[in-house]
Write a protein that holds these residues in place. Sequence first.
Motif, mmCIF file in Angstrom:
data_model
loop_
_atom_site.group_PDB
_atom_site.id
_atom_site.type_symbol
_atom_site.label_atom_id
_atom_site.label_comp_id
_atom_site.label_asym_id
_atom_site.label_seq_id
_atom_site.Cartn_x
_atom_site.Cartn_y
_atom_site.Cartn_z
ATOM 1 N N SER A 1 0.679 -1.160 0.138
ATOM 2 C CA SER A 1 0.035 0.018 0.031
ATOM 3 C C SER A 1 0.892 1.302 -0.076
ATOM 4 C CB SER A 1 -0.876 -0.050 1.255
ATOM 5 O OG SER A 1 -0.284 0.446 2.213
ATOM 6 N N ALA A 2 0.314 2.406 -0.585
ATOM 7 C CA ALA A 2 1.203 3.543 -0.792
ATOM 8 C C ALA A 2 1.395 4.081 0.854
ATOM 9 C CB ALA A 2 0.358 4.754 -1.618
ATOM 10 N N ASP A 3 0.502 4.048 1.734
ATOM 11 C CA ASP A 3 0.842 4.714 2.820
ATOM 12 C C ASP A 3 2.065 3.878 3.420
ATOM 13 O OD1 ASP A 3 -1.112 6.596 2.770
ATOM 14 O OD2 ASP A 3 -2.580 5.308 4.089
ATOM 15 N N ARG A 4 1.873 2.697 3.351
ATOM 16 C CA ARG A 4 2.832 1.887 4.332
ATOM 17 C C ARG A 4 4.194 2.105 3.452
ATOM 18 N NH1 ARG A 4 2.358 -4.037 7.085
ATOM 19 N NH2 ARG A 4 4.695 -3.968 7.723
ATOM 20 N N ALA A 5 4.097 2.012 2.309
ATOM 21 C CA ALA A 5 5.493 2.222 1.599
ATOM 22 C C ALA A 5 6.093 3.445 1.896
ATOM 23 C CB ALA A 5 5.326 1.992 0.132
ATOM 24 N N ARG A 6 5.438 4.586 1.755
ATOM 25 C CA ARG A 6 5.708 5.715 2.185
ATOM 26 C C ARG A 6 6.541 5.793 3.649
ATOM 27 N NH1 ARG A 6 4.358 10.166 -0.671
ATOM 28 N NH2 ARG A 6 2.768 8.917 -1.702
ATOM 29 N N ARG A 7 5.994 5.188 4.625
ATOM 30 C CA ARG A 7 6.215 5.387 5.708
ATOM 31 C C ARG A 7 7.541 4.588 6.135
ATOM 32 N NH1 ARG A 7 1.592 3.885 7.846
ATOM 33 N NH2 ARG A 7 2.156 1.725 8.140
ATOM 34 N N GLU A 8 7.639 3.338 5.406
ATOM 35 C CA GLU A 8 8.997 2.612 5.354
ATOM 36 C C GLU A 8 9.970 3.181 4.721
ATOM 37 O OE1 GLU A 8 9.798 -0.637 6.698
ATOM 38 O OE2 GLU A 8 8.151 0.211 7.991
#
Lengths: 328, 437
Positions: free
Chosen positions: A103-110
């Motif tokens: 997911s974009a959110d998780r990818a961004r956070r990571e």
Amino acid sequence: MSLDIDRVTKRFATTVALDDLSFSVPRGRIFGFLGANGAGKTTTMRICLGILRADAGEIRWEGRPTTDLPRRTWGYLPEERGLYARMTVLDQLVYFASLYGQSADRARREALHWLTRFRIPDYADRRAEELSKGNQQKVQFIAAILHEPDVLLMDEPFTGLDPVNLALLREAFVELRDAGRTILFSTHQMEAAEALCESVAIVDRGRLVAGGPVRELKRSSRARTLRLGVDGETLAPWLAQLPGVVAVRPGAGFAELELGAGAEPDAVLAAAVAHGASITRFEVAEPSLEAIFVDLVGRPAGDEATLAEGGPSDDAEPAAESMVEGAA
Amino acid sequence: MARHEPLLPNAGIVARREYRDRTRSPLFIASTIVLMGLALAVALAPIAIRYFDRLTVTRIAVVTPEDGLATNALAILDQLLNTPPSGQADPDWTPPFVIERADEAASMDALRTGDVDAVLLVDRHPSGQLEIAYRTDGLGDQQRAQLVSVAAFGLGVLDWNANRPAGDPFFNPIFRLEPINVPTDAGEPVDPQELASRSFLGIVFVVLIFITVVIYGMWVATGVAAEKSSRVMELMISAASPRQLLTGKVVGIGLAGLTQYLAIAIPAIGALAFQDRIAEAVLGPALASEAPLVGLTPTLLLAYGVFFLLGFTLFALIYASMGAFVSRPDDLQTLSLPLSLLAMAGYLAAIAALGGGGGGGLTRLLSFVPPFSPFVMLARVMTGHVEPWEVALSIALLVGAIVVVAAVAVRLYAAGVLLYGQRPGVRAFVAAARRAG
């Protein structure tokens, strides 16, 4: 469970890139895939990824053949680095992760977490073309791990990094291993392999030369490492003339020598004395991976492999017909 | 065999990136603005043509053996044709028609060379009845011909009044139109104004579809080649299947092209919708309602949209597989030349179709054969006289060709993207295509 390379053979036109290659990478370990350029390391990784298909044999992860596994099983750092030059770092990290279903959110956070860890958080919104080579390499490393793959395939991950970044990347390797990832990385830099790997496979021209835990390789090797200090002298030419002796770390007044089969420490000592050298240090040590490699392959890994006509260098390309899988 | 991988969501993710990358580039924005202006100009061309038409003077020659008839004919024509708009007194107004007497041989020469627009021949039968012919090069302006027929009747009345003894019956003068050198289409005469505006529009559309298909196609090819030369391809090919990558690329760039097309078409359609009012503002109410404006229609715009999309898809697939075969974007020129020539052949055939009322048998044939059909069929649609089934067949064949080419292109793309360091060449490409097929 493990990653099993099982009797894999791959030919490109008339040349054999992989010749009945077999070895196993234990799960949750860092495994070194050692060989000179053209040994078949990249080809093996491409078969894992499903980009190439083996002519014979099979690669399995946890018992399942690679063709049955989803792409997100693998995290791949290609030897040939490349990013979209005009895209920002964060955008392309999220883009690559989303192709793997993250997911974009998780990818961004990571991604932000890893950029911070690699000390480049300020580059998140910069275009990739503004980054130095080393920083681009770190970004590409992050791209390979954001989707949390089981197995990391890292093709020459340490090439071109300065000592600070090298240390950062090695720490990341250990951390990922501790988190349960399996890491197969290729290199021709033996120090990196020596520092990180529990086990290695040494390949030459598509064939497995030796493999297994590093400790066992060292124990069973005929090779020895000799550290020789000579007072006030640069490395003397007579050293090079001794049969079976290779100076891997020649320096002023000090040399680390790899002794192959038939070369005895006594002979080196005798030669030094005969040439009137004043010896400051003489130590016979456990062989380094470099020494084992030289002993088994016959030349240092940094040398280009001498290949059969038109040979299967990993850069010079395989013929088209073998690469059409995945198309149907 | 390889793992089963559905097109979505990855093709969509790739398409979105391609779309954003294109539509945000300065080149894209600049070319959209230029083309938008061009389309507006085309949409408003008929009004402009009439605007300039208003300023030009039309010459009519009167040929008759009798001085009296000549005087009457000149007076009546002047009254009927040279009417100021809405009867208002406008000091700047100049009569649009110059009507002069001339002898027959000289006036026919002048008609041929275009020095005069029409010749009015007035003769008297032995019975006293007038015979009047209105001769034009081509069909001429139909409204004007109607006015002239009214003038002919008036001339007959005046003549009867002046020359016939009382009680002599009135003979309606014989009046006929004598158009010479009339262009015909399938035996039917074609309105010259419509013909001119259709082929003008046709040329604009054919040039536009040729340029956009080739330019957007090259975008796809250079995009693939750039990914290869920057080695991003190594990451991409491990993250997504060749089918997903190729589809995403073609769809993303195609959508960018469609966006540009809509940005161009919407103002043009707007101009069409309001063209009556624009014409009124520019030309004044009298001239604006004079004749229906011939030009861009929503149907033609739709035809353009359909043939652009299909033509682009076909060419883009081939361009993408070519892009996969070069190691540097510079090498693309060599490999793409044959494809550009193919597009050029379609373009030339389309221009030929615009010329002589739909072109000959070869043009007709090419309007069904991909990859020429997007250009040639569009041209035929522009000139009119195409049966609906012909358009449907052409589209069906084009779609079929896209399906076949897509299957081969995916294999070529997969084969090409990991080839580095080889010299690009048509031969290598064809060899790989054969293997892939």
